[in-house]
Write a protein that holds these residues in place. Structure first.
Motif, PDB file in Angstrom:
ATOM      1  N   VAL A 133       0.845  -1.202   0.000  1.00  0.00           N
ATOM      2  CA  VAL A 133       0.000   0.000   0.000  1.00  0.00           C
ATOM      3  C   VAL A 133       0.881   1.253   0.000  1.00  0.00           C
ATOM      4  O   VAL A 133       0.655   2.187  -0.787  1.00  0.00           O
ATOM      5  N   ILE A 140       2.668  10.129   2.574  1.00  0.00           N
ATOM      6  CA  ILE A 140       2.434   8.966   3.431  1.00  0.00           C
ATOM      7  C   ILE A 140       3.752   8.197   3.472  1.00  0.00           C
ATOM      8  O   ILE A 140       4.169   7.606   2.479  1.00  0.00           O
ATOM      9  N   SER A 141       4.439   8.202   4.603  1.00  0.00           N
ATOM     10  CA  SER A 141       5.775   7.611   4.625  1.00  0.00           C
ATOM     11  C   SER A 141       5.786   6.150   5.060  1.00  0.00           C
ATOM     12  O   SER A 141       6.748   5.450   4.812  1.00  0.00           O
ATOM     13  N   ASP A 142       4.741   5.696   5.695  1.00  0.00           N
ATOM     14  CA  ASP A 142       4.733   4.294   6.119  1.00  0.00           C
ATOM     15  C   ASP A 142       3.289   3.834   6.308  1.00  0.00           C
ATOM     16  O   ASP A 142       2.429   4.606   6.743  1.00  0.00           O
ATOM     17  N   VAL A 143       3.050   2.590   5.966  1.00  0.00           N
ATOM     18  CA  VAL A 143       1.737   1.981   6.198  1.00  0.00           C
ATOM     19  C   VAL A 143       1.993   0.609   6.790  1.00  0.00           C
ATOM     20  O   VAL A 143       2.829  -0.142   6.290  1.00  0.00           O
ATOM     21  N   ARG A 144       1.302   0.294   7.866  1.00  0.00           N
ATOM     22  CA  ARG A 144       1.340  -1.075   8.394  1.00  0.00           C
ATOM     23  C   ARG A 144      -0.094  -1.581   8.521  1.00  0.00           C
ATOM     24  O   ARG A 144      -0.988  -0.838   8.897  1.00  0.00           O
ATOM     25  N   GLN A 145      -0.270  -2.850   8.179  1.00  0.00           N
ATOM     26  CA  GLN A 145      -1.610  -3.416   8.184  1.00  0.00           C
ATOM     27  C   GLN A 145      -1.713  -4.510   9.229  1.00  0.00           C
ATOM     28  O   GLN A 145      -0.851  -5.375   9.329  1.00  0.00           O
TER      29      GLN A 145
END
Lengths: 79, 79
Positions: free
Chosen positions: B22, B34-39
């Motif tokens: 993502v 948006i520098s980071d996405v964790r799910q």
């Protein structure tokens, strides 16, 4: 930078087999008093302060959820 | 009855391919900042008032998460 949390859940009228499987398993495993479980997705985003709420809603609606079957909530949890 | 939310996230040292996919896609799609996405996973449980926090922690640790690779948080959001 802010941390943004997006929670995505199946809409109430949509069946949730994963959640139902957990809800049915718990009594067998000795845990009573849990009458319903629903499972969704939880996203944590690191976001520049320049990103506004409208943009976050577009991202959540377009790429993190399926708006036909899922609802989402967006909240900022830190500065 | 109370509603209990359990959020399950990959531990910080664990790779998160879904979140990374993502995060890498967003700039291509025109969203910057948006520098980071964790799910992770988000569970909502309907729970009798008789169920105590220790029991909820056992359920979250044993059945909703994999404690080797995931952290979880439990919070009650309503009475």
């Amino acid at each position: 930078m802010a941390r943004v949390v997006v929670d995505v859940m199946p809409k109430p009228e949509i069946l949730d087999p994963q959640g139902q499987a957990v809800a049915r398993a718990l009594p067998r495993l000795g845990f009573t008093g849990i009458s319903d479980v629903r499972q969704g997705k939880h996203f944590e985003l690191e976001v520049d302060d320049s990103v506004d709420d409208e943009t976050l809603a577009k991202i959540a609606e377009g790429f993190l959820s399926n708006p036909v079957i899922e609802d989402f909530t967006v909240r900022r949890i830190g500065a």
